[in-house]
Design a protein around this motif. Structure first.
Motif, PDB file in Angstrom:
ATOM      1  N   TYR A 104      -9.577   6.308  -1.987  1.00 41.29           N
ATOM      2  CA  TYR A 104      -8.549   5.300  -2.208  1.00 41.29           C
ATOM      3  C   TYR A 104      -8.909   3.999  -1.491  1.00 41.29           C
ATOM      4  O   TYR A 104      -9.355   4.006  -0.338  1.00 41.29           O
ATOM      5  N   CYS A 105      -8.650   2.914  -2.165  1.00 44.37           N
ATOM      6  CA  CYS A 105      -8.784   1.585  -1.590  1.00 44.37           C
ATOM      7  C   CYS A 105      -7.430   1.191  -0.989  1.00 44.37           C
ATOM      8  O   CYS A 105      -6.368   1.502  -1.546  1.00 44.37           O
ATOM      9  N   HIS A 106      -7.495   0.506   0.143  1.00 47.88           N
ATOM     10  CA  HIS A 106      -6.277   0.040   0.802  1.00 47.88           C
ATOM     11  C   HIS A 106      -6.506  -1.388   1.300  1.00 47.88           C
ATOM     12  O   HIS A 106      -7.616  -1.734   1.723  1.00 47.88           O
TER      13      HIS A 106
ATOM     14  N   TYR B 134      -1.168  -2.259   0.413  1.00 47.83           N
ATOM     15  CA  TYR B 134      -1.263  -1.753  -0.949  1.00 47.83           C
ATOM     16  C   TYR B 134      -2.350  -0.693  -1.069  1.00 47.83           C
ATOM     17  O   TYR B 134      -3.361  -0.741  -0.355  1.00 47.83           O
ATOM     18  N   TRP B 135      -2.115   0.229  -1.980  1.00 45.37           N
ATOM     19  CA  TRP B 135      -3.055   1.296  -2.285  1.00 45.37           C
ATOM     20  C   TRP B 135      -3.475   1.233  -3.741  1.00 45.37           C
ATOM     21  O   TRP B 135      -2.676   0.920  -4.613  1.00 45.37           O
ATOM     22  N   GLY B 136      -4.734   1.562  -3.982  1.00 48.72           N
ATOM     23  CA  GLY B 136      -5.160   1.808  -5.345  1.00 48.72           C
ATOM     24  C   GLY B 136      -4.773   3.219  -5.746  1.00 48.72           C
ATOM     25  O   GLY B 136      -4.264   4.002  -4.940  1.00 48.72           O
ATOM     26  N   LYS B 137      -5.033   3.547  -7.009  1.00 47.36           N
ATOM     27  CA  LYS B 137      -4.663   4.879  -7.518  1.00 47.36           C
ATOM     28  C   LYS B 137      -5.724   5.928  -7.209  1.00 47.36           C
ATOM     29  O   LYS B 137      -5.489   7.115  -7.387  1.00 47.36           O
ATOM     30  N   GLY B 138      -6.887   5.484  -6.774  1.00 49.57           N
ATOM     31  CA  GLY B 138      -7.926   6.413  -6.375  1.00 49.57           C
ATOM     32  C   GLY B 138      -8.977   6.650  -7.437  1.00 49.57           C
ATOM     33  O   GLY B 138      -8.733   6.485  -8.636  1.00 49.57           O
ATOM     34  N   THR B 139     -10.153   7.026  -6.973  1.00 43.80           N
ATOM     35  CA  THR B 139     -11.247   7.392  -7.863  1.00 43.80           C
ATOM     36  C   THR B 139     -11.876   8.673  -7.324  1.00 43.80           C
ATOM     37  O   THR B 139     -12.113   8.803  -6.119  1.00 43.80           O
TER      38      THR B 139
ATOM     39  N   ALA C  74      -9.868  -1.393   3.302  1.00 47.68           N
ATOM     40  CA  ALA C  74     -10.349  -0.104   3.796  1.00 47.68           C
ATOM     41  C   ALA C  74     -10.519   0.888   2.662  1.00 47.68           C
ATOM     42  O   ALA C  74      -9.962   0.717   1.569  1.00 47.68           O
ATOM     43  N   TRP C  75     -11.283   1.904   2.951  1.00 45.55           N
ATOM     44  CA  TRP C  75     -11.399   3.067   2.074  1.00 45.55           C
ATOM     45  C   TRP C  75     -10.887   4.284   2.831  1.00 45.55           C
ATOM     46  O   TRP C  75     -11.229   4.494   4.007  1.00 45.55           O
TER      47      TRP C  75
END
Length: 119
Positions: A94-96, A108-113, A35-36
């Motif tokens: 954020y990517c999830h 899990y989560w990304g750190k974001g862009t 997901a985003w």
């Protein structure tokens, strides 16, 4: 160690387009839903779109028609194509992912862009 790394953010003018990508890496068996999400300054994080491993998608109502989520299961990536961007789309994206590891399924989560829509 599982990681999600986003890319593709930046500055774009209103009406423009951006394509965000997120790649999962590490020791895992498979990925369920990806997901985003996004978080605008001073606001709570909100869902933008989801995609299952089978390719079924859902969108927040006000994103539908402008944003398209897709994934490549072979590459463990998820993308977000954003068109007709508006100033109010400015946010950290954020990517999830729900990721299956041996004996455990975690999210899990990304750190974001950062996406900035401005003239």
């Amino acid at each position: 160690q599982v990681q999600l790394v986003e890319s593709g953010g930046g500055l774009v003018q209103p009406g423009g387009s951006l394509r965000l990508s997120c790649a999962a890496s590490g020791n895992f068996r498979s990925i369920n839903t990806m997901a985003w999400y996004r978080q605008a300054p001073g606001k709570e994080r909100e869902l933008v779109a989801t995609v299952t491993s089978g390719g079924s998608t859902t969108y927040a109502d006000f994103k539908k028609g402008r944003f398209t989520i897709s994934r490549d299961n072979a590459k463990n990536t998820v993308n977000l194509q954003m068109n007709s961007l508006k100033a109010e789309d400015t946010a950290v994206y954020y990517c999830h992912a729900h990721i299956n590891q041996p004996g455990y399924t975690g999210h899990y989560w990304g750190k974001g862009t950062l996406v900035t829509v401005s003239s």
